[in-house]
Motif scaffolding. Structure first.
Motif: not given
Ligand SMILES: Nc1ncnc2c1ncn2[C@@H]1O[C@H](COP(=O)(O)OP(=O)(O)O)[C@@H](O)[C@H]1O
Ligand SMILES: [Mg+2]
Lengths: 251, 251
Positions: B101-110, B112-116
Motif C-alpha cells: 500500500p501507499t500513503y500520501s504525506p502531502d495529499g499529492w504524491l503517493e 509506498p509504505v515500505i521504501s527501497n
C-alpha cells in the motif's frame, strides 16, 4: 481432586503391571511395586534390564504402553495429567549430573524454582544457599559446573532437584560415573536425605549402601522383578539363580 | 591543518589526474560520503540484528511439533539460501513493492509504505536469516539431549528450556559460524545499490560518474571502509565470544 484424596497411609508411588517397549524391544514386562512415604527403595540388576526405563516412567520422562503408575494417587500416564505438578512432586538426579554448564552452582539450584514455581528470587536464593550448604558445597556457589569435580557436580544436581521441594526423589545410578573416593561424599548426602524422611527410589550398584539405607530392594532382570525383599533377607536368602549370580559377581 | 590537507589533495589532483581524492577537499562530496557511510552503517546494523532475530525464531520453529510449521521454515531456508541475494533484492523491491500500500504525506504524491531502504533491510535480513537458522540449528543439535531432559524433569516448559538452557548454549557453539555469516551479510549490503539505496557504494559510483578522475580514489575508499567495517565486526564478535566463554566448559 484425586490428589487431595490421597492419604499417606497409602503408597506414595504405586506401580502396577507396567509394560514398555521401544519398537520391537519389550523392556518392561509387567513390573509392579509400591513405595510408602519416607521409604527408600533400591533397584538393582544387570545393565540393560530396564532399571532406568522404569524410574523414568515414574516422572513421565518415558511413556508406558500398559499398566498404571500412581504418584500420590494421581495417574502419571493419564492424558489430562498436570505435568508441572508431577515434575514438582518428583525430583530426579541422573548419572551424568546434567547440570546447566552456563550457570553457576547457585544459579543451577535457583533456576527451576524461579522459572517454574515463580517464587521470588530472594526467597529462592536463600533456600538455594541453604541447600548448597546441606550438600557441603559452601564456597562453591559461584563456581561453574566445569570447575567442579564429578562428585561436587552430582551434589549440585541433588540440591537443584531438592530446591523444587519434591515429595519423591529418583536417583538413576548417580554414583556410577564417579571415582571411588567421591562416591562416598554423594552417598553421605543421600543417606542424610533418607534419614530426614525423603522418599527415595534409587537405581544403584552400591550394594553396601543399599544394604545399609534401603527399606526394600528389588532385583530386575530382562524387564521383570525377579526377586525382592528387605536387605536383611535379600542378600542372604536370595533364591533365584539369576539374583544369586548377580550378587556373587558384584559383592 | 584541515585547509593544508585540502590544499595538498587539490594540488595532487592537478598534478596526478588519476588520483583525484575529491572527497578530501570538496565539502559537498565529503558530505555525500558521510551520507553513504551512515546509510551503510544503518543498513548493516539493522540487517545484522534482524537476521539474528530471524535465526533465533526460525531455529525455535524448526523444533515445532506441527509438521506444517517445520516445512514452512524449511521452504523459507531453501528459497533464500539457493537464490542469489541480488535477485532477492530485485524481486522484493520490484515485484512485491508493487503490491504494498501507499500513503500520501502531502495529499499529492503517493509514497509506498515500505521504501527501497526498507525493502533492502527486509530482503537482506531474510537472506542472512536463512543461514542463521541453519547455523543455530546446528548449535542446538550439539547440545546433549540429557541437558534438555534435566530441565524437562525440573518442570520447565519447552519455551523456557529453549530460552534459558538450549539457546544460550547453542549460541556459544554457533558463534564462529555466525561470525562468518554476518561478515558476509555486511559485504552483501553493497548489493542494495541495485534498488538505488543511497549507501556508500551508490554514493561512490555516482561520484566517479560525475568526476571520472576520482574513480581510483573512490575504489580505494571503498576497500578501506569495508576492511574497517568488517574488522570492527570481527573484533566485536571475538570479544563477545570471549565474554561468553564459560569457565571450565568446552575447548
Ligand atoms: N529411548 C530408547 N529407545 C530405544 N531403546 C531404548 C531406549 N531407552 C532404553 N532402551 C533400551 O532398553 C533397554 C533397557 O534400558 P535401560 O532401562 O537403560 O536399562 P538399565 O538402566 O537397566 O541399564 C536397553 O536394551 C536399551 O538399549
Ligand atoms: Mg540405566
Amino acid at each position: 481432586m484425586n490428589e487431595r484424596s490421597w492419604d499417606p497411609s497409602r503408597p506414595i508411588v504405586s506401580i502396577r503391571d507396567v509394560h514398555k517397549s521401544f519398537g520391537d524391544l519389550e523392556v518392561l514386562k509387567g513390573v509392579s511395586f509400591d513405595v510408602m512415604k519416607g521409604e527408600v527403595v533400591c533397584i538393582i540388576g544387570p545393565s540393560g534390564s530396564g532399571k532406568s526405563t522404569l524410574i523414568r516412567c515414574v516422572n513421565a520422562l518415558n511413556s508406558i504402553d500398559r499398566g498404571s503408575i500412581l504418584v500420590e494417587g494421581q495417574e502419571v500416564h493419564a492424558p489430562d495429567l498436570d505435568m508441572l505438578e508431577l515434575r514438582r512432586k518428583v525430583g530426579m538426579v541422573f548419572q551424568q549430573y546434567n547440570l546447566f554448564p552456563h550457570k553457576t552452582a547457585l544459579e543451577n539450584v535457583m533456576m527451576a524454582p524461579v522459572l517454574v514455581l515463580k517464587e521470588p528470587r530472594r526467597e529462592v536464593e536463600e533456600r538455594a544457599r541453604t541447600l548448597i550448604r546441606k550438600v557441603r558445597l559452601d564456597g562453591k556457589e559461584s563456581s561453574y559446573p566445569g570447575e567442579l569435580s564429578g562428585g561436587q557436580q552430582q551434589r549440585v544436581a541433588i540440591a537443584r532437584s531438592l530446591a523444587m521441594r519434591p515429595d519423591v526423589m529418583l536417583f538413576d545410578e548417580i554414583t556410577a560415573a564417579l571415582d571411588p573416593e567421591t562416591v562416598k561424599e554423594v552417598l553421605v548426602t543421600i543417606r542424610e536425605l533418607a534419614e530426614e524422611g525423603m522418599t527415595c527410589i534409587l537405581v544403584t550398584h552400591e550394594m553396601g549402601f543399599a544394604r545399609e539405607v534401603a527399606n526394600h530392594i528389588y532385583f530386575t532382570d530382562r524387564g521383570v522383578i525377579v526377586e525382592h525383599g528387605p536387605p536383611a533377607t535379600f542378600f542372604t536368602e536370595a533364591r533365584d539363580p539369576r539374583t544369586r549370580e548377580f550378587l556373587s559377581q558384584i559383592l | 591543518m584541515i585547509e593544508s590537507v585540502q590544499a595538498y589533495f587539490r594540488a595532487l589532483a592537478e598534478t596526478h589526474p588519476k588520483w583525484n581524492f575529491i572527497y578530501l577537499y570538496d565539502p559537498v562530496q565529503a558530505a555525500r560520503i558521510a551520507e553513504g557511510l551512515w546509510m551503510t552503517l544503518q543498513l548493516a546494523v539493522a540487517c545484522v540484528v534482524f537476521s539474528v532475530l530471524i535465526g533465533v525464531a526460525g531455529a525455535w520453529l524448526q523444533g515445532a511439533r506441527q509438521a506444517v510449521v517445520r516445512a514452512f521454515v524449511q521452504g523459507y531456508i531453501q528459497f533464500f539460501r539457493n537464490t542469489p541475494p541480488l535477485i532477492q533484492l530485485l524481486f522484493f523491491y520490484f515485484a512485491l513493492g508493487q503490491f504494498t500500500p501507499t500513503y500520501s504525506p502531502d495529499g499529492w504524491l503517493e509514497v509506498p509504505v515500505i521504501s527501497n531502504v526498507g525493502w533492502a533491510i527486509i530482503s537482506l535480513s531474510f537472506f542472512a536469516g536463512a543461514f542463521n537458522v541453519e547455523i543455530f540449528r546446528a548449535g542446538i543439535e550439539a547440545i546433549p539431549e540429557s541437558t534438555r531432559e534435566a530441565a524437562d524433569a525440573l518442570g520447565m516448559s519447552r519455551l523456557q528450556i529453549y530460552v534459558y538452557v538450549v539457546f544460550p548454549l547453542a549460541f556459544r557453539v554457533s558463534l564462529p559460524a555466525l561470525n562468518n555469516n554476518l561478515v558476509n551479510l555486511v559485504k552483501t549490503t553493497t548489493q542494495a545499490i541495485v534498488i538505488a539505496v543511497p549507501e556508500l557504494l551508490y554514493q561512490l559510483v555516482s561520484m566517479y560518474n560525475d568526476y571520472s578522475t576520482s574513480q581510483n580514489a573512490c575504489m580505494l575508499l571503498m576497500f578501506v571502509v569495508y576492511i574497517t567495517l568488517v574488522g570492527v565486526l570481527v573484533l566485536g564478535m571475538n570479544r563477545w565470544e570471549r565474554a561468553l566463554r564459560i569457565p571450565g566448559y568446552g575447548a
